[in-house]
Design a protein around this motif. Structure first.
Motif, short mmCIF file in Angstrom:
data_model
loop_
_atom_site.label_atom_id
_atom_site.label_comp_id
_atom_site.label_asym_id
_atom_site.label_seq_id
_atom_site.Cartn_x
_atom_site.Cartn_y
_atom_site.Cartn_z
N VAL A 252 3.85 -75.28 -23.18
CA VAL A 252 3.58 -74.74 -21.85
C VAL A 252 4.14 -73.34 -21.76
CG1 VAL A 252 4.16 -74.97 -19.41
CG2 VAL A 252 3.51 -76.99 -20.73
N ARG A 253 3.31 -72.42 -21.25
CA ARG A 253 3.80 -71.07 -21.00
C ARG A 253 3.31 -70.67 -19.62
NH1 ARG A 253 1.71 -67.17 -25.30
NH2 ARG A 253 3.45 -67.88 -26.58
N ASP A 254 4.23 -70.26 -18.77
CA ASP A 254 3.89 -69.84 -17.40
C ASP A 254 2.94 -70.81 -16.70
OD1 ASP A 254 5.50 -67.68 -17.79
OD2 ASP A 254 3.87 -66.32 -18.32
N ASP A 255 3.31 -72.07 -16.69
CA ASP A 255 2.53 -73.10 -16.00
C ASP A 255 1.11 -73.25 -16.52
OD1 ASP A 255 4.70 -73.70 -14.47
OD2 ASP A 255 3.97 -72.79 -12.63
N GLY A 295 7.17 -79.43 -19.35
CA GLY A 295 6.51 -78.50 -18.43
C GLY A 295 5.08 -78.88 -18.10
N SER A 298 4.23 -79.35 -14.46
CA SER A 298 4.15 -78.10 -13.69
C SER A 298 2.75 -77.49 -13.77
CB SER A 298 5.18 -77.08 -14.19
OG SER A 298 6.48 -77.59 -14.05
N ILE B 21 12.49 -74.01 -22.18
CA ILE B 21 11.77 -74.17 -20.92
C ILE B 21 12.66 -75.02 -20.02
CG2 ILE B 21 10.40 -76.09 -21.88
CD1 ILE B 21 8.14 -75.19 -19.94
N LEU B 23 13.71 -76.40 -15.82
CA LEU B 23 13.53 -76.52 -14.37
C LEU B 23 14.90 -76.41 -13.74
CD1 LEU B 23 11.04 -79.53 -13.88
CD2 LEU B 23 10.52 -77.08 -13.93
N ARG B 50 9.47 -69.11 -11.61
CA ARG B 50 8.37 -69.49 -10.71
C ARG B 50 8.82 -70.63 -9.80
NH1 ARG B 50 6.71 -69.19 -15.43
NH2 ARG B 50 6.63 -71.45 -15.55
N HIS B 52 8.72 -73.63 -6.93
CA HIS B 52 7.88 -74.58 -6.21
C HIS B 52 8.79 -75.58 -5.51
CE1 HIS B 52 8.35 -76.94 -10.05
NE2 HIS B 52 8.45 -77.93 -9.19
N ALA B 62 10.96 -72.81 -12.20
CA ALA B 62 10.61 -73.09 -13.59
C ALA B 62 10.63 -71.77 -14.34
CB ALA B 62 9.23 -73.71 -13.67
N GLY B 64 10.37 -70.13 -18.61
CA GLY B 64 10.32 -70.32 -20.05
C GLY B 64 10.65 -69.01 -20.72
N GLU B 66 10.79 -67.14 -24.76
CA GLU B 66 10.51 -67.29 -26.18
C GLU B 66 11.12 -66.12 -26.92
OE1 GLU B 66 6.19 -68.09 -26.75
OE2 GLU B 66 6.38 -68.87 -24.71
#
Lengths: 473, 271
Positions: A252-255, A295, A298, B21, B23, B50, B52, B62, B64, B66
């Protein structure tokens, strides 16, 4: 529901029913040795295809074949029409139920189902509350188990709205029939089932997120080759022409969900997942799961990914919820249910519990969350001791059980050691729902209890399968 | 109370992490006894946070990242005005029906010992009095021990062994309350000690139970009291897992060490 079983070839009175006339003639003119030879050939074909089934808890846990019975089951156009209408209605109601339960919960406000049956139920996933379900179709693929007790008596025995399996048998059985009995098939006008993969693909594509490209990318997510249904997962990916992936193939990358490919990461729009809710995403569900994708949920929440089926659809599989299904159908469709339920006692209700305990010898008792024929008691077939042990379990946790009368399930002619003999059957049609409505390939998986007198058709309990023919008008 | 908080979570890896990644449930939401003056989260990697809202009404971020990195730090800083409401909560964000908070989880499922304890302690008491009694009884029964349990310890085990940390105390309280058909939930956040301690090694966990006519009330069995203005409420859920400040997965990054630094002080107090 009669006490003697209805035979789908010979009815109650022994006169061959019209739909079976050709089949009966063929069975009479075909020597048993030839049938035996065909049976051996069928087994060889299935071994070559590689269709196997791992049985949990079996002593030799190696994969084994689910026996294929040579003799097809025949349904008339009229019988199918009624099943079709009933299944469409029921699955539309199930979809409406799930959308409602995770939305405004109108059905609970109306007092139709006790609230605690939903909210205390582990199959209800609070994480789904308030989430926008793509096209309001949480249950894209449903397998509805149907039993029959007479010429016109069809009942729903179970709803499977989670990740129903078995469709690969429906397709493989037909293929094997074509190879082994071209002559018999030529004597019938059978509606094809081969379009299942095309229908499934169309349905999955219709549910793609709005921001997907013109041709959405679909993948099948499997827990891996140790799963009992792995064959089916790879079979379906192959038929659909899409990638079969495991959690480790995805990230998962940026939802957004991506799969690793030789040409670099590729966004996945629709995931036909055959991994249970608990294991889908360690960040939201079980943190120790290695089968899912961190993820992933999400992505679903943000609307970049469609899951087939949605998380939390298992609430409709619950056998206590099942007992309310006729009311559920009326509530959401405003129509009377076309397909009835089997009468069900909810052991959570004291009066029902005492009735069940008094009549244990005549009833089938099931766990509300159980599946695959595990953890159930078939009263008439159980010993006194088994019944006593079960009664204790029942009293300790009545909420966990429902009971049903022992149905005189219909029988179909089946090729067993001594020749052709009647054996009890059920039927699981596969109901597909997309943005443009519900469709069902004419047929399904017929399961047959191969042991004489047995009513348990589950493959984990020694059941076999049959090709299922729906005749043209 | 005008509280100033800083909370740093730092990971260091022997072998570089390739991706992470997470939360984050690190952002308090306002209610009548809690006004957020200022709050920010920073991650020392090139990553977008991000936000929510989850089903429990928590604000979740959230993110992530890399690449190849040896360390990762999540820093939270903020100021909150709190008021003592005797534990009674008003104006919290509620998305789920009360009935859902009767559901036990793997961490809270009680055994017969917890159920019997709950019955015994609350016998012939009103709901509210019973919950107070339960708070005190758990405090008396369990020894506080930061070494004995971890994040996966169940209420059953902590109760049987008779020791644990605030999280275990809260899980036992929740297990017991739900066994009595009282909706209950886990709350994660911070608590400032009355002695004015500024540096802490961990956040705090307590419980909320729903009392007829009062609504949600916060009980802290680790301190045998209701929550007051020394408490900063951040996230809630059915158990610790739903409310944990950080849930994450990484690839690479073998040999992870975690360092948590929390400082909490009252504005205007001597530094």
């Amino acid at each position: 529901m009669g006490t003697t079983s209805f035979d789908e070839m010979n009815g109650h009175d022994g006169d061959c029913r019209q739909a079976y006339a050709e089949l009966q003639a063929w069975l009479e003119e075909t020597p048993k040795e030839l049938l035996e030879q065909r049976r051996v050939e069928a087994e060889a074909l299935f071994r070559r295809i590689g269709i196997t089934f791992a049985v949990y808890g079996a002593e030799n846990a190696e994969e084994r074949l689910i026996p294929f019975d040579l003799v097809p089951r025949v349904l008339t156009a009229g019988e199918w029409k009624r099943l079709f209408d009933g299944l469409v209605q029921r699955v539309q109601a199930i979809n409406a139920l799930i959308v409602d339960l995770y939305g405004d919960a109108e059905i609970l406000k109306a007092g139709l189902i006790p609230e605690e049956m939903i909210y205390a139920n582990p199959a209800f996933r609070p994480e789904m509350v308030g989430i926008d379900i793509p096209q309001a179709v949480p249950v894209v693929i449903a397998g509805i188990d149907i039993v029959r007790t007479g010429p016109d008596e069809f009942f729903v025995l179970e709803d499977n709205a989670r990740t129903p399996s078995g469709v690969s048998y429906m397709l493989d059985n037909r293929e094997v029939s074509h190879l082994l009995f071209p002559d018999l098939i030529a004597r019938h006008r059978i509606r094809p089932v081969e379009s299942y993969a095309d229908e499934l693909l169309a349905v999955l594509e219709s549910l793609a997120p709005r921001n997907a490209r013109d041709k959405p990318t679909i993948a099948v997510l499997t827990p891996g080759s140790f799963n009992s249904a792995f064959y089916e997962h790879s079979f379906l990916a192959d038929k659909l022409g899409v990638e079969l992936v495991e959690g480790r193939d995805l990230f998962v990358r940026d939802d957004e969900l991506f799969m690793r490919t030789t040409e670099g990461p590729k966004r996945v729009d629709v995931l036909y997942r055959r991994v249970d809710d608990d294991f889908l995403d360690p960040l939201t569900f079980r943190p120790d799961s290695m089968l899912g994708v961190p993820g992933l949920f999400s992505c679903y929440r943000s609307g970049s990914l469609t899951l087939a089926n949605a998380v939390g659809t298992g609430i409709a599989d619950d056998k206590a919820i099942y007992s309310y299904m006729p009311d559920i159908v009326r509530f959401y469709t405003g129509e009377d249910p076309i397909l009835g339920n089997v009468p069900t006692w909810r052991c959570r209700e004291p009066a029902a519990l005492s009735h069940v305990l008094e009549n244990l010898a005549d009833l089938v008792v099931k766990e509300v969350h159980g599946s695959g024929g595990y953890g159930m008691l078939v009263g008439p077939a159980a010993s006194k001791k088994e019944r006593a042990t079960f009664a204790a379990k029942l009293k300790a946790d009545p909420d966990n059980f429902i009971a049903q009368p022992t149905l005189a399930l219909s029988t179909c002619p089946t090729f067993v050691d001594g020749g052709i003999a009647p054996r009890h059957v059920d039927l699981r049609p596969f109901v597909l729902t997309g943005a443009d409505g519900t469709r069902i390939v004419p047929g399904g998986l017929t399961r047959v209890a191969l042991r004489e007198g047995s009513l348990v058709v589950n493959s984990s309990q020694g059941g076999g399968t049959k090709d299922t023919w729906v005749l043209e008008d | 109370m005008h509280l100033i908080l800083r909370h740093e979570t730092s990971y260091a890896y022997d072998a570089p992490a390739r991706s992470v990644i997470q939360l984050l449930r690190l952002t308090p939401r306002p209610h009548e006894g809690q006004h957020i003056r200022r709050w920010r989260i920073e991650v020392d990697r090139d990553a977008t946070l991000r936000p929510h809202e989850d089903c429990f009404g928590n604000l979740v971020h959230a993110f992530g990242a890399e690449g190849s990195f040896q360390t990762l730090t999540i820093a939270v800083e903020g100021e909150v005005q709190t008021e003592d409401t005797n534990g009674v909560l008003r104006g919290t964000i509620e998305r789920l029906p009360l009935g859902l908070y009767l559901r036990q989880t793997d961490l809270t499922t009680p055994d017969e010992a917890i159920c019997a304890f709950a019955m015994e302690v609350t016998k012939a008491k009103t709901t509210l009095d019973g919950l107070h009694a339960l708070t005190v009884a758990i405090h008396e029964r369990l020894r506080f021990d930061t070494q004995a349990t971890d994040a996966t310890t169940t209420a059953q085990r902590a109760f049987a062994e008779g020791h644990g940390v605030c999280q275990d105390f809260a899980h036992i309280f929740i297990a017991a309350a739900r066994s009595l058909k009282i909706p209950a939930r886990y709350v994660g956040g911070y608590m400032r000690h009355a002695d004015g301690t500024e540096d802490y090694e961990a956040g705090h966990g307590w419980a909320e139970a729903h009392v007829p006519d009062l609504g949600w009330v916060a009980f802290d069995p680790a301190n045998a009291a209701c929550a007051n203005d020394a408490y900063l409420r951040v996230a809630c859920g059915l158990d610790y897992l739903d409310a944990s400040p950080v849930r994450g997965v990484r690839t690479g990054g073998l040999g992870e060490t975690l360092d948590v630094r929390i400082s909490m002080r009252e504005a205007g107090a001597q530094q």
